[in-house]
Design a protein around this motif. Structure first.
Motif, PDB file in Angstrom:
ATOM      1  N   TYR A   1      20.745   1.858  12.485  1.00  0.00           N
ATOM      2  CA  TYR A   1      21.752   0.809  12.309  1.00  0.00           C
ATOM      3  C   TYR A   1      22.707   0.791  13.497  1.00  0.00           C
ATOM      4  CZ  TYR A   1      24.460   4.808  10.588  1.00  0.00           C
ATOM      5  OH  TYR A   1      25.066   6.037  10.456  1.00  0.00           O
ATOM      6  N   CYS A   2      23.281  -0.384  13.750  1.00  0.00           N
ATOM      7  CA  CYS A   2      24.331  -0.560  14.769  1.00  0.00           C
ATOM      8  C   CYS A   2      25.638  -0.719  14.013  1.00  0.00           C
ATOM      9  CB  CYS A   2      24.078  -1.796  15.610  1.00  0.00           C
ATOM     10  SG  CYS A   2      25.554  -2.304  16.544  1.00  0.00           S
ATOM     11  N   PRO A   3      26.550   0.261  14.133  1.00  0.00           N
ATOM     12  CA  PRO A   3      27.817   0.205  13.397  1.00  0.00           C
ATOM     13  C   PRO A   3      28.925  -0.537  14.147  1.00  0.00           C
ATOM     14  CG  PRO A   3      27.672   2.277  14.556  1.00  0.00           C
ATOM     15  CD  PRO A   3      26.419   1.494  14.912  1.00  0.00           C
ATOM     16  N   HIS A   4      28.598  -1.078  15.281  1.00  0.00           N
ATOM     17  CA  HIS A   4      29.600  -1.627  16.198  1.00  0.00           C
ATOM     18  C   HIS A   4      29.946  -3.093  15.880  1.00  0.00           C
ATOM     19  CE1 HIS A   4      27.275   1.494  18.537  1.00  0.00           C
ATOM     20  NE2 HIS A   4      28.482   2.019  18.457  1.00  0.00           N
TER      21      HIS A   4
ATOM     22  N   ASP B   1      24.809  -1.318  23.220  1.00  0.00           N
ATOM     23  CA  ASP B   1      23.426  -1.678  23.572  1.00  0.00           C
ATOM     24  C   ASP B   1      22.538  -1.819  22.350  1.00  0.00           C
ATOM     25  OD1 ASP B   1      23.648   0.536  26.412  1.00  0.00           O
ATOM     26  OD2 ASP B   1      23.960  -1.641  26.290  1.00  0.00           O
ATOM     27  N   CYS B   2      23.113  -1.547  21.179  1.00  0.00           N
ATOM     28  CA  CYS B   2      22.233  -1.511  19.996  1.00  0.00           C
ATOM     29  C   CYS B   2      22.341  -2.743  19.105  1.00  0.00           C
ATOM     30  CB  CYS B   2      22.460  -0.243  19.176  1.00  0.00           C
ATOM     31  SG  CYS B   2      24.144   0.244  18.864  1.00  0.00           S
ATOM     32  N   ARG B   3      23.431  -3.504  19.201  1.00  0.00           N
ATOM     33  CA  ARG B   3      23.587  -4.653  18.308  1.00  0.00           C
ATOM     34  C   ARG B   3      22.593  -5.750  18.666  1.00  0.00           C
ATOM     35  NH1 ARG B   3      27.110  -7.643  15.064  1.00  0.00           N
ATOM     36  NH2 ARG B   3      27.261  -9.834  15.691  1.00  0.00           N
ATOM     37  N   LYS B   4      21.797  -6.128  17.661  1.00  0.00           N
ATOM     38  CA  LYS B   4      20.861  -7.252  17.908  1.00  0.00           C
ATOM     39  C   LYS B   4      21.692  -8.486  18.249  1.00  0.00           C
ATOM     40  CE  LYS B   4      19.450  -6.554  13.780  1.00  0.00           C
ATOM     41  NZ  LYS B   4      18.833  -6.734  12.442  1.00  0.00           N
TER      42      LYS B   4
HETATM   43 ZN   LIG Z   1      25.756  -0.989  18.417  1.00  0.00          ZN
END
Ligand SMILES: [Zn+2]
Ligand SMILES: O=P(O)(O)OC[C@@H](O)[C@H]1O[C@@H](OP(=O)(O)O)[C@@H](O)[C@@H](O)[C@@H]1O
Ligand SMILES: [Mg+2]
Length: 177
Positions: free
Chosen positions: A88-91, A98-101
Motif C-alpha cells: 500500500y501507498c500511505p502517502h 514513488d509509490c502512489r498510483k
Molecule cells: Zn506512496
C-alpha cells in the motif's frame, strides 16, 4: 509464474468517496473473495497494490489498515485460497512519493518480490490511475466496472484496456482460459 495484481478499493471491496475508514466499512464485493480463492487454488499468485492516502489524511491508522488486510486473508483462507503480497501507498497526493498510483513503485516492488517481469501481467483496477500505472510497467491494464469503474469508463480509458464486469468474471476468464 501466474501472477495477477489487484487494486483493492472498488475491486476486492466496496469503495466510497468518503474512503474506507474502518474494518466495518471494509465490505467485500460479492464474488471477489471466492474469485481470489479460486484463482489461488488454480495456481495463481494474487498480489494487491493499493493507494491509501487516508493514512496521510488522518482518516484511519495503520493498525486499521492492517486489520482490513488480515480480514481479507482470513476470508480467502476460509475458502481454501491465499492472498500474496499486499503493498500500500500511505502517502498523500502532494508528497511526491514513488509509490502512489499512477506511479509504478508498488508494481515494481511486487515484481522485485516475485522476481518476475511485469510485461503483460494483468493489473486489475477501477480507476484511471490504476490503468496508467499498469502502462508504466508494460503490464496489461484491466478495468472492472465495480467501484469507480463505470465512472472511469465513461471518462475514457487507455487503448488496449480489457474490460470485465467484476473480479469474478476475471477469475472465470483466467481459470478457464
Ligand atoms: Zn506512496
Ligand atoms: O482503489 P485503491 O487504490 O485500492 O484505494 C483508493 C482509496 O485509497 C481512496 O482513494 C481516494 O483517492 P485519493 O487518494 O484521495 O486521490 C478516493 O478515490 C477514495 O474514494 C478511495 O477510497
Ligand atoms: Mg480502486
Amino acid at each position: 509464474m501466474k501472477l495477477l495484481i489487484l487494486d483493492r478499493d472498488g475491486v476486492i471491496n466496496q469503495d466510497s468517496d468518503a474512503y474506507i475508514k474502518s474494518l466495518e466499512e471494509w465490505i467485500p464485493i460479492p464474488g471477489s473473495i471466492e474469485a481470489i480463492a479460486q484463482l489461488s487454488k488454480a495456481g495463481w499468485t494474487v498480489a494487491v497494490a493499493t493507494n491509501q492516502s487516508g493514512i496521510a489524511r488522518g482518516y484511519y491508522d495503520l493498525a486499521t489498515l492492517e486489520a482490513m488486510h488480515a480480514r481479507l486473508r482470513t476470508l480467502v483462507a476460509e475458502q481454501g485460497g491465499e492472498v500474496g503480497l499486499i503493498i500500500y501507498c500511505p502517502h498523500g497526493p502532494d508528497e511526491g512519493c514513488d509509490c502512489r498510483k499512477p506511479k509504478p513503485g508498488m508494481l515494481q516492488t511486487i515484481a522485485a518480490h516475485y522476481q518476475v517481469d511485469l510485461a503483460g501481467i494483468w493489473f486489475v483496477g477501477d480507476s484511471k490511475g490504476d490503468l496508467e500505472a499498469a502502462l508504466t510497467v508494460d503490464a496489461q491494464p484491466i478495468l472492472v466496472k465495480t467501484g469507480k469503474g463505470e465512472k472511469t469508463l465513461s471518462k475514457g480509458i487507455p487503448q488496449g484496456t480489457l474490460i470485465f464486469d467484476d473480479l469474478a468474471a476475471i477469475a472465470r476468464e483466467l481459470i478457464h482460459k
